[in-house]
Design a protein around this motif. Sequence first.
Motif, PDB file in Angstrom:
ATOM      1  N   LYS A 111       0.666  -0.928  -0.036  1.00 12.29           N
ATOM      2  CA  LYS A 111       0.205   0.033   0.034  1.00 12.29           C
ATOM      3  C   LYS A 111       0.828   1.292  -0.073  1.00 12.29           C
ATOM      4  CE  LYS A 111      -3.232   0.116   3.342  1.00 12.29           C
ATOM      5  NZ  LYS A 111      -3.922   0.309   4.053  1.00 12.29           N
ATOM      6  N   HIS A 112       1.615   1.083  -0.570  1.00 11.94           N
ATOM      7  CA  HIS A 112       2.811   2.413  -0.742  1.00 11.94           C
ATOM      8  C   HIS A 112       2.341   3.593  -1.367  1.00 11.94           C
ATOM      9  CE1 HIS A 112       6.854  -0.143  -0.011  1.00 11.94           C
ATOM     10  NE2 HIS A 112       6.198  -0.058   1.299  1.00 11.94           N
ATOM     11  N   PRO A 113       1.945   3.048  -2.352  1.00  8.02           N
ATOM     12  CA  PRO A 113       1.201   4.984  -3.479  1.00  8.02           C
ATOM     13  C   PRO A 113      -0.532   5.233  -2.908  1.00  8.02           C
ATOM     14  CG  PRO A 113       1.661   2.298  -4.690  1.00  8.02           C
ATOM     15  CD  PRO A 113       1.927   2.357  -3.364  1.00  8.02           C
ATOM     16  N   ILE A 114      -0.688   3.694  -1.462  1.00  4.16           N
ATOM     17  CA  ILE A 114      -1.988   4.610  -1.126  1.00  4.16           C
ATOM     18  C   ILE A 114      -1.648   4.998   0.552  1.00  4.16           C
ATOM     19  CG2 ILE A 114      -4.025   4.022   0.084  1.00  4.16           C
ATOM     20  CD1 ILE A 114      -4.681   1.451  -1.061  1.00  4.16           C
ATOM     21  N   ARG A 115      -0.561   4.871   1.022  1.00  2.75           N
ATOM     22  CA  ARG A 115      -0.002   5.262   2.760  1.00  2.75           C
ATOM     23  C   ARG A 115       0.274   6.802   2.733  1.00  2.75           C
ATOM     24  NH1 ARG A 115       2.632   3.695   6.535  1.00  2.75           N
ATOM     25  NH2 ARG A 115       4.090   2.379   5.641  1.00  2.75           N
ATOM     26  N   LEU A 116       1.468   6.381   1.622  1.00  5.09           N
ATOM     27  CA  LEU A 116       2.856   7.719   1.544  1.00  5.09           C
ATOM     28  C   LEU A 116       2.511   8.457   1.159  1.00  5.09           C
ATOM     29  CD1 LEU A 116       4.524   5.238   1.763  1.00  5.09           C
ATOM     30  CD2 LEU A 116       5.965   5.467   0.712  1.00  5.09           C
ATOM     31  N   PRO A 117       1.496   9.534   0.594  1.00  7.80           N
ATOM     32  CA  PRO A 117       0.889  10.194   0.208  1.00  7.80           C
ATOM     33  C   PRO A 117       0.003  10.932   1.252  1.00  7.80           C
ATOM     34  CG  PRO A 117       0.474   9.027  -2.065  1.00  7.80           C
ATOM     35  CD  PRO A 117       1.123   7.963  -0.599  1.00  7.80           C
ATOM     36  N   MET A 118      -0.464  10.057   2.110  1.00  3.66           N
ATOM     37  CA  MET A 118      -1.658  10.201   2.771  1.00  3.66           C
ATOM     38  C   MET A 118      -0.432  10.843   4.327  1.00  3.66           C
ATOM     39  SD  MET A 118      -3.740  10.183   1.002  1.00  3.66           S
ATOM     40  CE  MET A 118      -4.943   9.041   0.017  1.00  3.66           C
ATOM     41  N   LYS A 119       0.358  11.071   4.483  1.00  2.18           N
ATOM     42  CA  LYS A 119       1.345  10.954   5.637  1.00  2.18           C
ATOM     43  C   LYS A 119       1.635  12.478   5.708  1.00  2.18           C
ATOM     44  CE  LYS A 119       3.598   6.914   7.064  1.00  2.18           C
ATOM     45  NZ  LYS A 119       2.909   6.684   8.233  1.00  2.18           N
ATOM     46  N   HIS A 120       1.387  13.136   4.390  1.00  5.15           N
ATOM     47  CA  HIS A 120       1.335  15.077   3.636  1.00  5.15           C
ATOM     48  C   HIS A 120       3.291  15.514   4.850  1.00  5.15           C
ATOM     49  CE1 HIS A 120      -2.739  14.610   2.847  1.00  5.15           C
ATOM     50  NE2 HIS A 120      -3.100  14.265   3.985  1.00  5.15           N
ATOM     51  N   LEU A 121       3.617  14.459   3.588  1.00  6.14           N
ATOM     52  CA  LEU A 121       5.324  15.414   4.429  1.00  6.14           C
ATOM     53  C   LEU A 121       5.525  15.846   3.657  1.00  6.14           C
ATOM     54  CD1 LEU A 121       6.885  11.805   5.629  1.00  6.14           C
ATOM     55  CD2 LEU A 121       6.144  12.676   6.992  1.00  6.14           C
ATOM     56  N   PRO A 122       6.724  16.954   4.291  1.00  7.00           N
ATOM     57  CA  PRO A 122       7.711  17.689   3.164  1.00  7.00           C
ATOM     58  C   PRO A 122       8.651  17.018   2.020  1.00  7.00           C
ATOM     59  CG  PRO A 122       8.678  18.565   4.978  1.00  7.00           C
ATOM     60  CD  PRO A 122       6.878  17.694   5.407  1.00  7.00           C
ATOM     61  N   PRO A 123       8.556  17.889   1.408  1.00  4.44           N
ATOM     62  CA  PRO A 123       9.227  16.714  -0.291  1.00  4.44           C
ATOM     63  C   PRO A 123       9.989  15.922   0.390  1.00  4.44           C
ATOM     64  CG  PRO A 123       8.355  19.247  -0.794  1.00  4.44           C
ATOM     65  CD  PRO A 123       8.036  18.779   0.520  1.00  4.44           C
ATOM     66  N   HIS A 124      10.782  16.885   1.380  1.00  5.35           N
ATOM     67  CA  HIS A 124      12.852  16.089   1.361  1.00  5.35           C
ATOM     68  C   HIS A 124      12.750  15.372   1.942  1.00  5.35           C
ATOM     69  CE1 HIS A 124      11.927  18.652   4.921  1.00  5.35           C
ATOM     70  NE2 HIS A 124      13.020  17.275   6.007  1.00  5.35           N
ATOM     71  N   LEU A 125      11.105  15.085   3.746  1.00  6.28           N
ATOM     72  CA  LEU A 125      11.117  13.722   4.050  1.00  6.28           C
ATOM     73  C   LEU A 125      10.584  13.116   3.269  1.00  6.28           C
ATOM     74  CD1 LEU A 125      10.019  14.904   7.484  1.00  6.28           C
ATOM     75  CD2 LEU A 125      12.212  14.602   6.707  1.00  6.28           C
ATOM     76  N   ARG A 126       9.907  13.146   2.331  1.00  8.11           N
ATOM     77  CA  ARG A 126       8.534  11.783   1.612  1.00  8.11           C
ATOM     78  C   ARG A 126       9.606  11.438   1.210  1.00  8.11           C
ATOM     79  NH1 ARG A 126       3.814  12.867  -1.655  1.00  8.11           N
ATOM     80  NH2 ARG A 126       3.181  11.647  -3.234  1.00  8.11           N
ATOM     81  N   GLU A 239      -8.367   8.026  -1.798  1.00  7.23           N
ATOM     82  CA  GLU A 239      -7.842   7.316  -0.780  1.00  7.23           C
ATOM     83  C   GLU A 239      -9.043   6.118  -1.519  1.00  7.23           C
ATOM     84  OE1 GLU A 239      -6.360   5.684   2.777  1.00  7.23           O
ATOM     85  OE2 GLU A 239      -7.604   7.646   2.647  1.00  7.23           O
ATOM     86  N   LYS A 240     -10.493   5.834  -1.333  1.00  9.91           N
ATOM     87  CA  LYS A 240     -11.395   4.732  -1.400  1.00  9.91           C
ATOM     88  C   LYS A 240     -10.916   4.760  -2.781  1.00  9.91           C
ATOM     89  CE  LYS A 240     -16.129   3.801  -0.589  1.00  9.91           C
ATOM     90  NZ  LYS A 240     -16.090   3.437  -2.216  1.00  9.91           N
ATOM     91  N   GLU A 241     -11.062   5.111  -3.704  1.00  6.03           N
ATOM     92  CA  GLU A 241     -10.628   4.667  -5.064  1.00  6.03           C
ATOM     93  C   GLU A 241      -9.849   4.013  -5.253  1.00  6.03           C
ATOM     94  OE1 GLU A 241     -11.264   7.868  -7.834  1.00  6.03           O
ATOM     95  OE2 GLU A 241     -13.337   7.787  -7.544  1.00  6.03           O
ATOM     96  N   MET A 242      -8.411   4.486  -4.763  1.00 12.46           N
ATOM     97  CA  MET A 242      -6.957   3.612  -5.092  1.00 12.46           C
ATOM     98  C   MET A 242      -7.130   1.707  -4.083  1.00 12.46           C
ATOM     99  SD  MET A 242      -4.216   6.278  -4.375  1.00 12.46           S
ATOM    100  CE  MET A 242      -4.897   6.905  -3.332  1.00 12.46           C
ATOM    101  N   MET A 243      -8.374   2.228  -3.083  1.00 14.12           N
ATOM    102  CA  MET A 243      -8.471   0.780  -1.908  1.00 14.12           C
ATOM    103  C   MET A 243      -9.110  -0.415  -2.981  1.00 14.12           C
ATOM    104  SD  MET A 243      -8.441   1.858   2.242  1.00 14.12           S
ATOM    105  CE  MET A 243      -9.573   3.086   1.805  1.00 14.12           C
ATOM    106  N   ILE A 275      -7.459  -2.549   4.196  1.00 12.71           N
ATOM    107  CA  ILE A 275      -8.021  -1.188   3.789  1.00 12.71           C
ATOM    108  C   ILE A 275      -9.252  -2.334   4.558  1.00 12.71           C
ATOM    109  CG2 ILE A 275      -9.481  -2.232   1.141  1.00 12.71           C
ATOM    110  CD1 ILE A 275      -7.034  -2.881  -0.172  1.00 12.71           C
ATOM    111  N   GLU A 276      -9.767  -2.976   4.628  1.00 16.54           N
ATOM    112  CA  GLU A 276     -11.317  -3.029   5.314  1.00 16.54           C
ATOM    113  C   GLU A 276     -11.268  -1.746   6.903  1.00 16.54           C
ATOM    114  OE1 GLU A 276     -14.135  -6.781   7.994  1.00 16.54           O
ATOM    115  OE2 GLU A 276     -12.341  -6.815   6.191  1.00 16.54           O
ATOM    116  N   ALA A 277     -10.810  -2.041   7.582  1.00 13.78           N
ATOM    117  CA  ALA A 277      -9.725  -1.369   8.747  1.00 13.78           C
ATOM    118  C   ALA A 277      -9.547   0.324   8.082  1.00 13.78           C
ATOM    119  CB  ALA A 277      -8.913  -1.716   8.657  1.00 13.78           C
ATOM    120  N   ARG A 278      -9.403   0.020   7.122  1.00 10.20           N
ATOM    121  CA  ARG A 278      -9.072   1.843   7.128  1.00 10.20           C
ATOM    122  C   ARG A 278     -10.541   2.320   6.177  1.00 10.20           C
ATOM    123  NH1 ARG A 278      -8.295   6.802   7.490  1.00 10.20           N
ATOM    124  NH2 ARG A 278      -7.100   8.667   5.902  1.00 10.20           N
TER     125      ARG A 278
END
Length: 290
Positions: A111-126, A239-243, A275-278
């Motif tokens: 779930k990297h493409p779903i989970r990672l962007p949702m962390k809303h990190l600045p670019p250098h930490l992303r 997010e829902k569409e990706m899941m 996915i079910e839990a989210r």
Amino acid sequence: AIMSSTKDDAKLIKEKMKKLAELAKTLTPHDLRSSLESSLYQIYKKRPFLGSILQSLSIMYSTQIPTACVSFDTSGKKWLMQINPVFFCKILDDKQRIAVLFHELDHLVNKHPIRLPMKHLPPHLRRVLNIAADMHINQYIQNLPDGCDQCPPLMSGEPCPNYKCPGRCIDVKHYYDEDKNGNKTYWPKGLSTDDYYLRLVQRIQDNEDNDGEGSGQGDGSKGMQSEFDNHDWDGAGDEKEMMDATEDLVRRAMQKEELSYSDLPGSVKDLLDDIEARRAELDYSRLIMS
């Protein structure tokens, strides 16, 4: 960003992409089809269920990327894997092709493409998190590309001048902590993406402190590798569409292989459970907000 991005680096990458695009014109439809079909068949023989997921995934060649990437098609509401044709058909060998396909699939399963962007990190930490994700999944994949004889020092962050270089994947075996006496403690295998992320962030902070910066916003390029593949996960998809799209891939593979939930690999079970839990969390949030 973690890696330094100088004008010279950008020029080198641009020239590499131009050369790859020219070489792509020499590939025949048979070259393109046979390389991919052969790899998918070999994966299906080794891991039938994961092979079925890959066969259900939209895979296309593109000269717009240097290696490979998996992304979400917001218009079609589906996952898309893109592969540079020269990289895949001419630069990689048979075993490396299989490894690269597994690598991209593992991003989805984790779930990297779903989970990672949702962390809303600045670019250098992303980008730090992207490297941590690679570090986590790559240790379970054999035969990933490991550079060429023209590659710059491992942790320099500089691009390789050889346009036919397959790239060098992130490998936890190259990472260690070193005390003031020069004693090295290598990082353990088997940690989570989040665990490796925290270690990488600490390394960046240590490097900045040693350089007298201490701002927490430096590029942190010292002692860091660059990612092997493209991680263009901008979080533009719902997010829902990706899941839903992820679950659809799994369900289609289950139907093809006539498998029930209890027959699935542990990682795929975890994926469906997550996915079910989210979904439950999102539904509850919508209920509270309504």
